[in-house]
Design an enzyme around this catalytic site. Structure first.
Site, PDB file in Angstrom:
ATOM      1  N   GLU A   1       2.574 -17.178  -1.540  1.00 12.78           N
ATOM      2  CA  GLU A   1       3.066 -16.167  -0.601  1.00 12.78           C
ATOM      3  C   GLU A   1       2.601 -16.516   0.804  1.00 12.78           C
ATOM      4  O   GLU A   1       1.432 -16.815   1.032  1.00 12.78           O
ATOM      5  CB  GLU A   1       2.541 -14.761  -0.923  1.00 12.78           C
ATOM      6  CG  GLU A   1       3.167 -14.079  -2.103  1.00 12.78           C
ATOM      7  CD  GLU A   1       2.688 -12.628  -2.246  1.00 12.78           C
ATOM      8  OE1 GLU A   1       2.415 -11.982  -1.197  1.00 12.78           O
ATOM      9  OE2 GLU A   1       2.586 -12.157  -3.377  1.00 12.78           O
TER      10      GLU A   1
ATOM     11  N   GLU B   1      -3.106 -10.898  -7.150  1.00 17.70           N
ATOM     12  CA  GLU B   1      -4.048 -10.272  -6.219  1.00 17.70           C
ATOM     13  C   GLU B   1      -4.939  -9.224  -6.884  1.00 17.70           C
ATOM     14  O   GLU B   1      -5.416  -8.292  -6.228  1.00 17.70           O
ATOM     15  CB  GLU B   1      -3.305  -9.700  -5.003  1.00 17.70           C
ATOM     16  CG  GLU B   1      -2.578 -10.776  -4.199  1.00 17.70           C
ATOM     17  CD  GLU B   1      -2.020 -10.297  -2.871  1.00 17.70           C
ATOM     18  OE1 GLU B   1      -2.074  -9.072  -2.598  1.00 17.70           O
ATOM     19  OE2 GLU B   1      -1.521 -11.144  -2.097  1.00 17.70           O
TER      20      GLU B   1
END
Length: 293
Positions: free
Chosen positions: A227, A122
């Site tokens: 995720e 991220e």
């Protein structure tokens, strides 16, 4: 020789219903903040294997931090598990420590325990780096892996939010990846209607959006689900209510389909944060809801 035997046995079992890697994200610290020992990682693997569906893979977030790979790799080998390894990219000194920890692990244990490697997590969403800089770090790790026996066969990718992947400014990263790991949380999608009734639709729409971009930029590259989850406790986000009932429904409607459709790592095995809590296990390693599919 032990590593070679382990890798061959793993490959032989990776067929049919086990055609996709499936597992959980797992942090490297305990509830009290202490770093996990090899025994702690072994417990994670053994508890996971005993769950319905027989999960055997863990995604870790770092290589050097908390001696993650130094402790988790022998734990994986001892329990017949595998690891989706990760390398943090923040600042050059940290990145170098991460690479060296990964290199030490594959030099000592071979590559049979490795699912793949993600370079960064991220970073694009947090705007901590540019796409071109991150792409070069992916190439850097891939080059390092070619120096290890069997290392050239290991896929290298990056994990980021689905919103980062559909941003045209980040296409250099897609080109650098063997696979793209996408994170999607309808619970946090505050810009649209996001009650649990819409959870499945929102998740699969976001995943398809990433697939469409990847297919255009780098045809043939896989999109992995790295995720997703729904919290069993926590604040209400827009119309998304965090409770056990909704976490159970999201698991049944989204996780089960994801595990059957492609490489998937669920968030998360345990979550020691008070709110929101995405862990599927409580502090005593007992499932919070029915994990059968």
């Amino acid at each position: 020789m032990k590593t070679t035997t382990y890798a061959l046995a793993l490959a032989a079992s990776f067929t049919g219903a086990n055609a996709y890697w499936k597992g959980f994200n797992s942090q490297a610290t305990m509830g009290n903040g202490a770093c996990k020992t090899q025994a702690d990682w072994e417990k994670d693997f053994n508890v996971m294997k005993a769950l319905p569906g027989g999960f055997s893979s863990i995604r870790v977030y770092a290589s050097s931090d908390c001696n993650t790979l130094a402790n988790a790799v022998p734990a994986a080998i001892a329990t017949g598990g595998t690891i989706l390894a990760s390398v943090w990219t923040q600042d050059d000194a940290h990145f170098d420590r991460e690479k060296q920890a990964l290199l030490a692990a594959v030099q000592q244990y071979g590559v049979g325990w490795l699912v793949a490697i993600t370079v960064g997590s991220e970073d694009l969403y947090r705007k901590e780096t540019s796409a071109s800089t991150l792409a070069q770090k992916i190439y850097d790790v891939r080059g390092m892996m070619t120096t290890v026996n069997g290392g050239s066969s290991i896929e290298i990718g990056h994990v980021d939010t689905w919103t980062a992947w559909v941003d045209g400014a980040n296409e250099d990263v897609i080109r650098a990846c063997d696979f793209v790991g996408t994170d999607g949380y309808p619970y946090f999608q505050s810009t649209m209607s996001n009650p649990i009734d819409q959870g499945s639709n929102l998740f699969w729409e976001s995943t398809q959006a990433v697939r469409d971009v990847v297919n255009r930029v780098k045809p043939g590259a896989w999109v992995w689900i790295t995720e997703s989850g729904w919290p069993s406790a926590g604040p209400t986000e827009n119309q998304a209510v965090a409770n056990v009932e909704n976490a159970q429904r999201y698991w049944s409607e989204v996780a089960c389909a994801a595990f059957a459709a492609g490489h998937t790592f669920w968030y998360t095995l345990q979550d020691f944060a008070a709110t929101p809590n995405f862990g599927v296990l409580d502090a005593n390693y007992n499932p919070l809801y029915n994990l059968a599919c």
